[in-house]
Structure formats: structure tokens, C-alpha cells
Design an enzyme around this catalytic site. Structure first.
Site, PDB file in Angstrom:
ATOM      1  N   HIS A 192       0.874  -1.183   0.000  1.00 12.87           N
ATOM      2  CA  HIS A 192       0.000   0.000   0.000  1.00 12.87           C
ATOM      3  C   HIS A 192       0.903   1.223   0.000  1.00 12.87           C
ATOM      4  CE1 HIS A 192      -2.920   2.967   1.165  1.00 12.87           C
ATOM      5  NE2 HIS A 192      -3.894   2.077   1.099  1.00 12.87           N
ATOM      6  N   ARG A 208      -7.058  10.388  -0.396  1.00 11.62           N
ATOM      7  CA  ARG A 208      -6.860  10.823  -1.785  1.00 11.62           C
ATOM      8  C   ARG A 208      -8.195  10.887  -2.511  1.00 11.62           C
ATOM      9  NH1 ARG A 208      -3.071   6.479  -3.510  1.00 11.62           N
ATOM     10  NH2 ARG A 208      -3.448   5.635  -1.425  1.00 11.62           N
ATOM     11  N   ARG A 236      -2.754   0.772  -6.493  1.00 13.54           N
ATOM     12  CA  ARG A 236      -1.805   0.784  -5.378  1.00 13.54           C
ATOM     13  C   ARG A 236      -0.406   0.344  -5.802  1.00 13.54           C
ATOM     14  NH1 ARG A 236      -5.798  -1.650  -0.698  1.00 13.54           N
ATOM     15  NH2 ARG A 236      -6.903   0.295  -0.393  1.00 13.54           N
ATOM     16  N   GLU A 273      -6.648   5.389   1.867  1.00 16.53           N
ATOM     17  CA  GLU A 273      -6.776   5.804   0.462  1.00 16.53           C
ATOM     18  C   GLU A 273      -7.905   6.825   0.297  1.00 16.53           C
ATOM     19  OE1 GLU A 273      -5.663   2.863  -2.372  1.00 16.53           O
ATOM     20  OE2 GLU A 273      -7.655   2.943  -3.225  1.00 16.53           O
ATOM     21  N   HIS A 324       0.341  -4.845   2.638  1.00 18.19           N
ATOM     22  CA  HIS A 324      -1.045  -4.558   3.006  1.00 18.19           C
ATOM     23  C   HIS A 324      -1.986  -5.742   2.830  1.00 18.19           C
ATOM     24  CE1 HIS A 324      -4.384  -2.140   4.058  1.00 18.19           C
ATOM     25  NE2 HIS A 324      -4.937  -2.166   2.872  1.00 18.19           N
ATOM     26  N   HIS A 325      -1.991  -6.349   1.656  1.00 21.32           N
ATOM     27  CA  HIS A 325      -2.990  -7.389   1.375  1.00 21.32           C
ATOM     28  C   HIS A 325      -2.329  -8.535   0.634  1.00 21.32           C
ATOM     29  CE1 HIS A 325      -7.333  -8.414   0.882  1.00 21.32           C
ATOM     30  NE2 HIS A 325      -6.856  -9.139  -0.123  1.00 21.32           N
ATOM     31  N   ARG A 366      -5.128  -5.532  -5.580  1.00 22.91           N
ATOM     32  CA  ARG A 366      -6.491  -5.254  -5.110  1.00 22.91           C
ATOM     33  C   ARG A 366      -6.763  -3.755  -5.133  1.00 22.91           C
ATOM     34  NH1 ARG A 366      -8.712  -3.597  -0.596  1.00 22.91           N
ATOM     35  NH2 ARG A 366      -7.002  -3.995   0.880  1.00 22.91           N
TER      36      ARG A 366
END
Ligand code: ADP
Length: 582
Positions: free
Chosen positions: A373, A389, A410, A386, A516-517, A556
Site C-alpha cells: 500500500h 486521496r 496501489r 486511500e 497490506h494485502h 487489489r
């Protein structure tokens, strides 16, 4: 004269203090420690040898995370008569705030905190854990977003559900989701005149964001069921009526709570409340260790807590145990370059469900697709949402210049950041954004942001030097004009441009990419049935949420994790209930 006055004041203070301590030796006092969101204030009653009570009298900690420490730690301190109690796993900041506050209270009462720093003997592990057998229709591994959704949904279908959660609290990574839930074709979009954010566009944006590596059938299922999912959330008292854009999408899909709260803690609290209302049992501090199989079908799990070994008999098993963004051994086995990265993941994201599923023959997909991220505050690994933004924030580098479409996907923004001087950037926002976003307020309160009444002041407070200061002022002016014209000629950003950044004071947070993911995981079909390495369904075994792979492909999109867990959590609950009660 002055000396006499000082002497009288000092004498009075000593007299008051000794009065406090001497009152039957027991005293009451208050103290404070820095929590996640402001001070945690405690009131104690103690004497030289014993802490009789600890009460948290003021706090604003995250529901479901810090609140667990608020609930449990005071009693633990009293019981152990020690400040050296273990922090509540996953709620370290609040735990430390409470012990700091107790320390301060002891000192202010004239007591010595060192007297309460005796090591606590670890509870003696039983020579043998007690064996316990439990029966239910469906056992669910994990009480994050997917597990709680599946539990509520399956129980609505009449199934007897048991949820196992290895941490001391529910919520997992879902609790940390700060943005919103992407959905297409919803009544909330319609109410706001958003007519160009349909199911087809949502599918295309998700596939493009994932570099076309996603499983199209799963993406289609997610998009087609997203509107029903957000309506279902409303039906259990969790409406998400606000709509905005998110990184990497052409249109506005991101649904969030009315009051600007972060979506994750909001949904986890509502889902948990609903689960309680429905009488669903959630066993905390209980780790599933193995899927039990019989004649090729899943028929329960083995699990354990500190003193029990559980054999759980169930007609169906739902894996909702999340990803592996805190398991560095597993992540670096797929991508060694991540060894030194920070992670935004909660400590329970260790991939247990993936490993357990693999052990019974499940196939996995995209395990090497691990998302960075772009806006992580490195000192504390805290994610800067996010949504900032989406609401208009921009990214600038050390030279005071923008360097990319801030709301690109991302992976693209992270890669662009790593190319800047020092491998970091700043996220810039203004007071107008702060007034509309609770997370932004929290970042400021935590001391993460530099600020300034003018762009120039801000640049200097960010530490920009020389030409970078003037460059920053010019960047901001150019950006505000781009917003007014609806045209970002420099980088082609086409969303999150409803408001400019012209309301003082102005703010900047230094950020860099963080893990992050984990996009990869267990292979499922559109009914959330787990697929084995031969491409066949494993009967009785379902999976939903970050434990699965395929929905997000190679990247993602922000807002799709929540959509993923609600849509597939619901399907898993429904499908497993149908299978279990047939
Ligand atoms: P998702 O978004 O897919 O729901 P989360 O990370 O929010 O994922 O939730 C997953 C939950 O599963 C976490 O609360 C985590 O602690 C829990 N969990 C992980 N492994 C196990 C396990 N072996 N047994 C019980 N719970 C587990």
C-alpha cells in the site's frame, strides 16, 4: 520573602501528599497515558503494597481493538498486583497507555511504581489439556469481516453456528479497513445521481486493477451481488450511504458510513452486535489447527485454547481466517524482497487457513501476489487511508513536486514512490478534508502530520529545502487550478477532484509503501466451495475473504476487500447452511 513563601508552599504540598498517603494507607489518584485517540485516564485505589482497583474513567479507544484492553487490563493489573501484565495482543498502544496511566497515578499518590514491578509467574501450563468435543452445524474459522458476515447469514438460514477466533478480539484485518466498500448499481449511488458506475464498469475496473489476473467468474459474482450486499448491511443496521471514488477506479463505487467513520471498525462492531443478538457463539483465544475430514468431506476442525483441545464436529466448515501479511516466513518464500518491509496487518494474519486447507488437498492461487500500500506511516506501520486521496489529497516528493497520478492503482503508486528521493513521499491535505474525515483528525492528533498556515510554511515544516519550497507552492497552485478546470494535465488523474486543497491550515504526512494485502489464497468457486488440486470441490469446505485467492488478481483495488468479505461471506453462510441442513 520569596524564600519563605516557597518554603510555606513546599510544606503545604508535603502536608497534602502525606495526608493522601496516610488516609488509612489507601489512596485514590488519577493518571493518564497516551492512547490511540487521545488520553486514557485511570482512577486507582492503592497502598504501598497493593493495587485495590483500577478504573478507566476516560478513553476514546478503537471499538473492538483498544476497547478490549480497556475492558480486560485493569482487572488483570489488580489480580496480578503488578504493572508487568502482558499487553493485550493487537491492542498494544492502549495496553501501554493504561499501564502508563496507572504508573502516573501511583506516583502522584506518593507511592512507588517500582513496588509493583514484580515479574508475574507465567500461568502453569496444564500437564495435559482437557479434551472437549463440541457439535454444531457450521464451524467458522476466524471472526473478521468474512467470518462474522458468514456467521450472521448462516444463522439467518437456521444453522447452528460456532465461530472460532484465535485472537482476544474479533475483527482481524477487517477492523483496520479505513476506506469503504465498493458496490455497483446501488440505491445510494442512484440517490446521488451517480449513473455511470454500473456492474459492468465495476468488473472492468477490478479486472484492470488486478492486471487481468483475477478470476473473472469471482469478480462478476462480487460485482453482481454488491448492491444486494450493501442493502443487507442496511437491513442489519449498518448502512453505508456515502459514495466516493477510490484509487484505480473510473467511477464512484466506494460506500462508507454517514458520519465519516472508518468502514472496518464500523462494520465489525455492527456485525458483532448482530451476531450477539442472534445468539451466535464466538470462542475467542481459540485457534483452529486442523480441518477434520471423513470420506473426502470436511466434517469439523481441531482447535485449542490455553487449557483445552477441542474436537469440533460440524456438517460444514467455513474458512474465514484472513491472509498472511504478518507471516514473513511465508511471504518471503514467495517474494524475498519483502523481508524488511513494514506491514499494516494485524498479528493474527498468519495464513493458518491456507495452510490447513492445503493439508487437506486444496489448491491455492496467486500466492506470490502481495500488495504494497503506498501510504503507510513507517514509524508505526499505520495506514493512511486511500480515502484521503479520494477526498482530494495529493502526493508530492522531497522536491515539492507531484510525481504520478495519485489515485492510480496501489501497485503503480507504490512503485512510483519507491523511485523518488529516499523512496518516500508526502500526502498533502487541507482543513476542509480534515473536517470531513475522522481518520484525518486521528492522524493529526497522533502527531503524524506537519502543518502550516500557508503552503510555504507547510513546506518548511515538512523539511523541504531550497528550490523545493517554491516548487511545492507552485505544485499546490497548479493542483488547485487542475481541480477548478476538472483536468489534471500533468498526470491525468480523473477522480477524487471534487474539492481543491485551498483551506488553511495545510497538512503533510510522510509516507512510504508497506505490506497490506495478500491477494493469493485458497481456490474457490462462485459458491465459495473450496477446490482441490484436481479441480474438484471438497465437499463441506467453504472459504471467504482474504483467505481466498482469485478475486483481486495481481492487485487489489481499495474498497474491494470489504466488498469481497461481505459478498462472499454472505454466499459462504448461505451455501454452507444449505449444505449443512439438507
Ligand atoms: P477477512 O477480511 O477475510 O475476514 P480478517 O483478517 O478480517 O479477514 O479476519 C480473519 C480472522 O481470522 C482474524 O480475526 C484472525 O485472527 C482469525 N484467524 C486466523 N487464523 C485463525 C485460526 N487458526 N483460528 C481461529 N481464528 C483465526
Amino acid at each position: 520573602m520569596k524564600k519563605t513563601l516557597a518554603f510555606i508552599i513546599a510544606l503545604a504540598m508535603v502536608f497534602c501528599l502525606s495526608l493522601a498517603v496516610a488516609d488509612g494507607d489507601r489512596v485514590t489518584a488519577t493518571g493518564k497515558g497516551q492512547g490511540i485517540d487521545g488520553d486514557v485516564v485511570v482512577k486507582i485505589e492503592a497502598d504501598q503494597n497493593k493495587i485495590y482497583s483500577v478504573e478507566v474513567v476516560e478513553q476514546n479507544e478503537t471499538p473492538g481493538i483498544g476497547s478490549v484492553a480497556v475492558e480486560k487490563l485493569p482487572d488483570a493489573i489488580v489480580e496480578a498486583n503488578s504493572l508487568l501484565v502482558d499487553s493485550i495482543s493487537g491492542a498494544t498502544v492502549t495496553s501501554v497507555a493504561i499501564t502508563t496511566a496507572v504508573r502516573e497515578a501511583l506516583t502522584s499518590a506518593g507511592l512507588d511504581p517500582a513496588a509493583f514491578e514484580n515479574e508475574i509467574a507465567a500461568p502453569e501450563a496444564p500437564a495435559e489439556k482437557e479434551n472437549v468435543t463440541l457439535d454444531c452445524d457450521i464451524v467458522i474459522v476466524g471472526a473478521g469481516g468474512a467470518g462474522l458476515t458468514a456467521a450472521v447469514r448462516a444463522n439467518q438460514e437456521g444453522a447452528k453456528v460456532l465461530v472460532l477466533e484465535k485472537m482476544a478480539m474479533v475483527g482481524g484485518n477487517s477492523l483496520k479497513a479505513s476506506g469503504g466498500m465498493n458496490c455497483a448499481g446501488t440505491k445510494f449511488q442512484e440517490a446521488q445521481g451517480i449513473t455511470d458506475s454500473g456492474v459492468q464498469e465495476f468488473i472492468e475496473d477490478t479486472m484492470n486493477g488486478g492486471h487481468q489476473m483475477n478470476d473473472l467468474a469471482l469478480v462478476t459474482t462480487m460485482a453482481e451481488n454488491s448492491a444486494a450486499a450493501v442493502e443487507w448491511l442496511e437491513s442489519i443496521g449498518a448502512p453505508l450511504p456515502k459514495v466516493a471514488a477510490t484509487g484505480g477506479t473510473t467511477h464512484k463505487y466506494l460506500h462508507s458510513p454517514e458520519d465519516g467513520s472508518p468502514v472496518g471498525s464500523y462494520l465489525v462492531a455492527k456485525l458483532n452486535e448482530q451476531a450477539q443478538k442472534q445468539g451466535i457463539e464466538i470462542m475467542l483465544n481459540t485457534t483452529a489447527t486442523e480441518i477434520r475430514m471423513q470420506d473426502g468431506a470436511a466434517v469439523g476442525v481441531k482447535a485449542e485454547d490455553a487449557v483445552h483441545e477441542y474436537t469440533i464436529n460440524a456438517k460444514a466448515v467455513i474458512l474465514a481466517s484472513g491472509g498472511f501479511g504478518s507471516n514473513f516466513e511465508l511471504m518471503t518464500s514467495f517474494n524475498p524482497s519483502l523481508a524488511n518491509a513494514v506491514t499494516t496487518n494485524h498479528p493474527g494474519a498468519t495464513g493458518d487457513g491456507i495452510l490447513m486447507a492445503e493439508a487437506v488437498g486444496a489448491a491455492t492461487v496467486d500466492m506470490d501476489q502481495i500488495q504494497l500500500h503506498p501510504t503507510v506511516y513507517q514509524a508505526t506501520s499505520m495506514l493512511v487511508s486511500e480515502k484521503m486521496r479520494s477526498l482530494g489529497a495529493i502526493l508530492v516528493n522531497q522536491e515539492g513536486k507531484r510525481f504520478t497520478n495519485d489515485l492510480s492503482t496501489r501497485d503503480a503508486v507504490s512503485a512510483a514512490e519507491l523511485e523518488q528521493t529516499g523512496g518516500y513521499a508526502y500526502i498533502i491535505f487541507d482543513q476542509n478534508l480534515v473536517d470531513h474525515n475522522k481518520s484525518a483528525k486521528e492522524y493529526i492528533e497522533k502527531g503524524m502530520a506537519a502543518s502550516g498556515e500557508t503552503y510555504e510554511d507547510l513546506a518548511k515544516n515538512m523539511g523541504l529545502e531550497g528550490d523545493a519550497v517554491a516548487a511545492f507552492v507552485s505544485t499546490m497552485e497548479t493542483w488547485n487550478k487542475a481541480v477548478a478546470d476538472g483536468n489534471d494535465a500533468e498526470f491525468g488523474r480523473n477522480n477524487g477532484m471534487d474539492d481543491d486543497l485551498s483551506t488553511a491550515p495545510f497538512y503533510a504526512i510522510q509516507i512510504a509503501p508497506g505490506i497490506h494485502h495478500t491477494m493469493g489464497g485458497v481456490k474457490i468457486d462462485t459458491n465459495t466451495e473450496v477446490i482441490n488440486t484436481k479441480g474438484e470441490v471438497i465437499p463441506g469446505l467453504y472459504a471467504a475473504g482474504e483467505v481466498t485467492g482469485g478475486v483481486h488478481g495481481g492487485n487489489r483495488i481499495g474498497g474491494n476487500a470489504v466488498c469481497d468479505f461481505v459478498v462472499f461471506g454472505r454466499i459462504a453462510g448461505q451455501q454452507a447452511a444449505a449444505y449443512a441442513t439438507q
